[in-house]
Write an enzyme that holds these catalytic residues in place. Structure first.
Site, mmCIF file in Angstrom:
data_model
loop_
_atom_site.group_PDB
_atom_site.id
_atom_site.type_symbol
_atom_site.label_atom_id
_atom_site.label_comp_id
_atom_site.label_asym_id
_atom_site.label_seq_id
_atom_site.Cartn_x
_atom_site.Cartn_y
_atom_site.Cartn_z
ATOM 1 C CG ASN A 1 2.819 2.845 3.255
ATOM 2 O OD1 ASN A 1 3.157 1.967 2.482
ATOM 3 N ND2 ASN A 1 2.413 4.084 3.021
ATOM 4 C CG HIS B 1 -0.144 -13.714 4.699
ATOM 5 N ND1 HIS B 1 1.277 -13.752 5.019
ATOM 6 C CD2 HIS B 1 -0.482 -12.307 4.655
ATOM 7 C CE1 HIS B 1 1.632 -12.230 5.543
ATOM 8 N NE2 HIS B 1 0.392 -11.427 5.235
ATOM 9 N NE ARG C 1 0.072 -5.826 4.132
ATOM 10 C CZ ARG C 1 0.892 -4.854 3.374
ATOM 11 N NH1 ARG C 1 0.482 -4.363 2.337
ATOM 12 N NH2 ARG C 1 1.976 -5.120 3.681
ATOM 13 C CG HIS D 1 -0.609 -2.451 8.119
ATOM 14 N ND1 HIS D 1 0.201 -2.053 7.015
ATOM 15 C CD2 HIS D 1 -0.480 -3.861 8.301
ATOM 16 C CE1 HIS D 1 0.778 -3.073 6.805
ATOM 17 N NE2 HIS D 1 0.514 -4.312 7.265
HETATM 18 C C1 HEM Z 1 2.597 -12.430 10.852
HETATM 19 C C2 HEM Z 1 3.235 -11.323 10.377
HETATM 20 C C3 HEM Z 1 2.905 -10.904 9.130
HETATM 21 C C4 HEM Z 1 4.039 -10.371 8.288
HETATM 22 C C5 HEM Z 1 5.392 -10.408 8.603
HETATM 23 C C6 HEM Z 1 3.021 -9.903 6.935
HETATM 24 C C7 HEM Z 1 3.888 -9.374 5.786
HETATM 25 C C8 HEM Z 1 3.240 -8.957 4.807
HETATM 26 C C9 HEM Z 1 3.968 -8.625 3.292
HETATM 27 C C10 HEM Z 1 5.404 -8.267 3.354
HETATM 28 C C11 HEM Z 1 2.971 -8.479 2.683
HETATM 29 C C12 HEM Z 1 3.039 -8.046 0.899
HETATM 30 C C13 HEM Z 1 3.074 -6.546 0.884
HETATM 31 C C14 HEM Z 1 3.053 -6.272 -0.343
HETATM 32 O O1 HEM Z 1 4.396 -6.672 -0.973
HETATM 33 O O2 HEM Z 1 2.431 -5.565 -1.150
HETATM 34 C C15 HEM Z 1 1.782 -8.823 3.219
HETATM 35 C C16 HEM Z 1 0.417 -8.751 2.623
HETATM 36 C C17 HEM Z 1 -0.691 -9.223 3.267
HETATM 37 N N1 HEM Z 1 -0.980 -9.262 4.531
HETATM 38 FE FE1 HEM Z 1 0.457 -9.562 5.809
HETATM 39 N N2 HEM Z 1 2.036 -9.759 7.305
HETATM 40 C C18 HEM Z 1 1.647 -10.165 8.567
HETATM 41 C C19 HEM Z 1 0.374 -10.576 9.124
HETATM 42 C C20 HEM Z 1 -1.112 -10.219 8.298
HETATM 43 C C21 HEM Z 1 -1.774 -10.127 9.349
HETATM 44 C C22 HEM Z 1 -2.208 -10.257 10.734
HETATM 45 C C23 HEM Z 1 -2.907 -9.954 8.243
HETATM 46 C C24 HEM Z 1 -4.395 -9.408 8.587
HETATM 47 C C25 HEM Z 1 -5.102 -10.364 9.340
HETATM 48 C C26 HEM Z 1 -2.337 -9.760 7.063
HETATM 49 C C27 HEM Z 1 -2.696 -9.326 5.815
HETATM 50 C C28 HEM Z 1 -2.293 -9.458 4.753
HETATM 51 C C29 HEM Z 1 -2.986 -9.295 3.433
HETATM 52 C C30 HEM Z 1 -4.426 -9.316 3.120
HETATM 53 C C31 HEM Z 1 -2.141 -9.049 2.424
HETATM 54 C C32 HEM Z 1 -2.232 -8.835 0.815
HETATM 55 C C33 HEM Z 1 -2.519 -7.451 0.468
HETATM 56 C C34 HEM Z 1 -2.813 -6.987 -0.663
HETATM 57 O O3 HEM Z 1 -3.029 -7.977 -1.643
HETATM 58 O O4 HEM Z 1 -3.150 -5.780 -0.974
HETATM 59 N N3 HEM Z 1 -1.125 -9.941 7.215
HETATM 60 N N4 HEM Z 1 1.779 -9.003 4.427
HETATM 61 C C1 LIG Z 2 2.992 4.148 1.283
HETATM 62 O O1 LIG Z 2 4.111 4.943 1.373
HETATM 63 C C2 LIG Z 2 4.985 5.110 0.318
HETATM 64 C C3 LIG Z 2 6.439 5.973 0.494
HETATM 65 O O2 LIG Z 2 6.967 5.101 1.470
HETATM 66 C C4 LIG Z 2 4.081 6.100 -0.620
HETATM 67 O O3 LIG Z 2 4.930 6.358 -2.038
HETATM 68 C C5 LIG Z 2 2.706 5.629 -0.969
HETATM 69 O O4 LIG Z 2 2.052 6.240 -1.620
HETATM 70 C C6 LIG Z 2 2.118 5.162 0.408
HETATM 71 N N1 LIG Z 2 0.967 4.194 0.007
HETATM 72 C C7 LIG Z 2 -0.252 4.752 0.490
HETATM 73 C C8 LIG Z 2 -1.257 3.834 0.233
HETATM 74 O O5 LIG Z 2 -0.497 5.831 1.311
#
Ligand code: HEM
Ligand SMILES: *[C@@H]1O[C@H](CO)[C@@H](O)[C@H](O)[C@H]1NC(C)=O
Ligand SMILES: *[C@@H]1O[C@H](CO)[C@@H](O)[C@H](O)[C@H]1NC(C)=O
Length: 328
Positions: A95, A195, A64, A68
């Site tokens: 972020n 995902h 991720r 980003h």
């Molecule tokens: C298509 C549009 C996308 C949306 C709207 C989206 C949105 C999100 C959201 C809301 C989360 C949860 C974050 C949280 O609550 O901590 C997430 C997690 C994640 N996303 Fe996406 N994402 C998108 C595309 C992608 C893409 C293109 C990748 C990588 C190629 C990606 C990789 C991930 C991964 C690996 C996580 C899990 C992160 C973790 O467990 O630390 N996402 N995403």
């Molecule tokens: C992401 O942003 C929040 C504030 O919006 C901050 O508290 C957090 O530490 C940030 N995460 C990282 C990994 O920098």
């Protein structure tokens, strides 16, 4: 001038023109460090493998982080910068709670690379290699990573807003934001397959469980069995720290389960659900659900394209010594 001579001159003119174009574009290349740091990929892989063995979060966090980084100011390591004022890219509300293990992976890999080839390899490239390595470690497809990115000189929280997709997006909104980055709908669907691993905080989808509409608090497109499970895991007004597996079936494997889940109404976000709900994207989702090989190939292709987004090359940017700070 004879005909043959004329043709030869034409040939050389084209070759020189092509060479000038090449230099001007300073493209990424798989063997970019072949002469300067030939072991970079094995050094990074070793660090990533060790870290992955310590905690699985290394995988989703690193993948991720790469996404980003690339969508904001291009794949230039700008997301890695730490600002004493808390106003760098990674400090933006958007972020989306990037897990610390992704940052840690890149920082450790950079230290290991610096010990062998100081000042040669960019943090942006190390992140690109690490993102590929975690996919492979979790059972996903392997692919060659193009290298030669330079690290960016700008990292601002204020530049993040509007650059990342939101979980409530529909297909048009997703396509708009991905096409701005040179990615097709098929690339977008393949990359969303990320995902299949990782975690989401409850507040990113709670509206689908408790406040979807006045007539139906639960999003009717959500599989009802799954909705009950989600409500149990994410009670209303819960601690915003709680996070759940995005793929409840095979949460720690990089596979095509994400698409199989979509077919069963088990997409976690509205953005996920929209890929199966919209007739324009549904056939691709069904293809990836039924043919893991097609998904793997599309994912590898899309990751390479993602890695080219806004890449800085040649004399642009710098090779950062410390991934969390600009050189000066
Ligand atoms: C298509 C549009 C996308 C949306 C709207 C989206 C949105 C999100 C959201 C809301 C989360 C949860 C974050 C949280 O609550 O901590 C997430 C997690 C994640 N996303 Fe996406 N994402 C998108 C595309 C992608 C893409 C293109 C990748 C990588 C190629 C990606 C990789 C991930 C991964 C690996 C996580 C899990 C992160 C973790 O467990 O630390 N996402 N995403
Ligand atoms: C992401 O942003 C929040 C504030 O919006 C901050 O508290 C957090 O530490 C940030 N995460 C990282 C990994 O920098
Ligand atoms: C809902 O999900 C379950 C598995 O959790 C599955 O057996 C069922 O077929 C799904 N329902 C629909 C309508 O897709």
């Amino acid at each position: 001038m004879g005909r043959v001579m004329e043709r030869k001159l034409g040939f050389w003119a084209v070759m020189v023109f092509a060479a000038v174009l090449e230099v001007g574009r300073a493209q990424l290349a798989e063997d970019f460090y072949g002469g300067t740091c030939p072991n970079v990929e094995s050094i990074v892989k070793q660090v990533v493998t060790t870290k992955f063995g310590q905690t699985f979060v290394t995988f989703p966090a690193t993948l991720r982080l790469f996404f980003h980084d690339c969508f904001i100011e291009g794949c230039d390591g700008s997301i890695l910068i730490t600002s004493p004022n808390g106003d760098a890219e990674k400090d933006a509300p958007d972020n989306l709670s990037l897990a610390g293990d992704g940052f840690d992976t890149v920082i450790k890999a950079k230290q290991a690379v610096e010990a062998t080839c100081p000042g040669i390899v960019s943090c942006a490239d190390i992140l690109a290699i690490a993102a590929r390595d975690v996919v492979v470690l979790a059972g996903g497809p392997s692919f060659n990573v193009e290298l030669g990115r330079r690290d960016g000189l700008i990292s601002k929280a204020s530049l993040v807003a509007g650059k990342l997709p939101e979980p409530n997006f529909d297909l048009d909104q997703l396509n708009t934001i991905f096409s701005r980055n040179g990615l097709t709908q098929s690339d977008m669907i393949a990359l969303s397959g990320a995902h299949t691993v990782g975690f989401s905080h409850c507040n990113r989808f709670a509206n689908r469980l408790y406040s979807f509409s006045s007539s139906s608090p639960v999003d009717p497109t959500l599989n009802s069995t799954y909705a009950v499970q989600l409500k149990q895991a994410c009670p209303q007004n819960v601690d915003p720290q709680i996070a759940i597996d995005m793929d409840p079936v095979t949460p720690q494997t990089f596979d095509n389960m994400y698409y199989k889940n979509l077919v069963q109404g088990m997409g976690l976000f509205t953005s996920d659900e929209s890929l199966i709900a919209d007739s324009a994207s549904k056939p691709t989702v069904q293809d990836f659900a039924n043919n893991p090989g097609n998904f793997n190939q599309a994912f590898a292709t899309a990751m390479r394209k993602l890695g080219r987004v806004g890449a800085k090359t040649g004399s642009q940017g710098e090779i950062r010594r410390d991934c969390t700070a600009f050189n000066s």
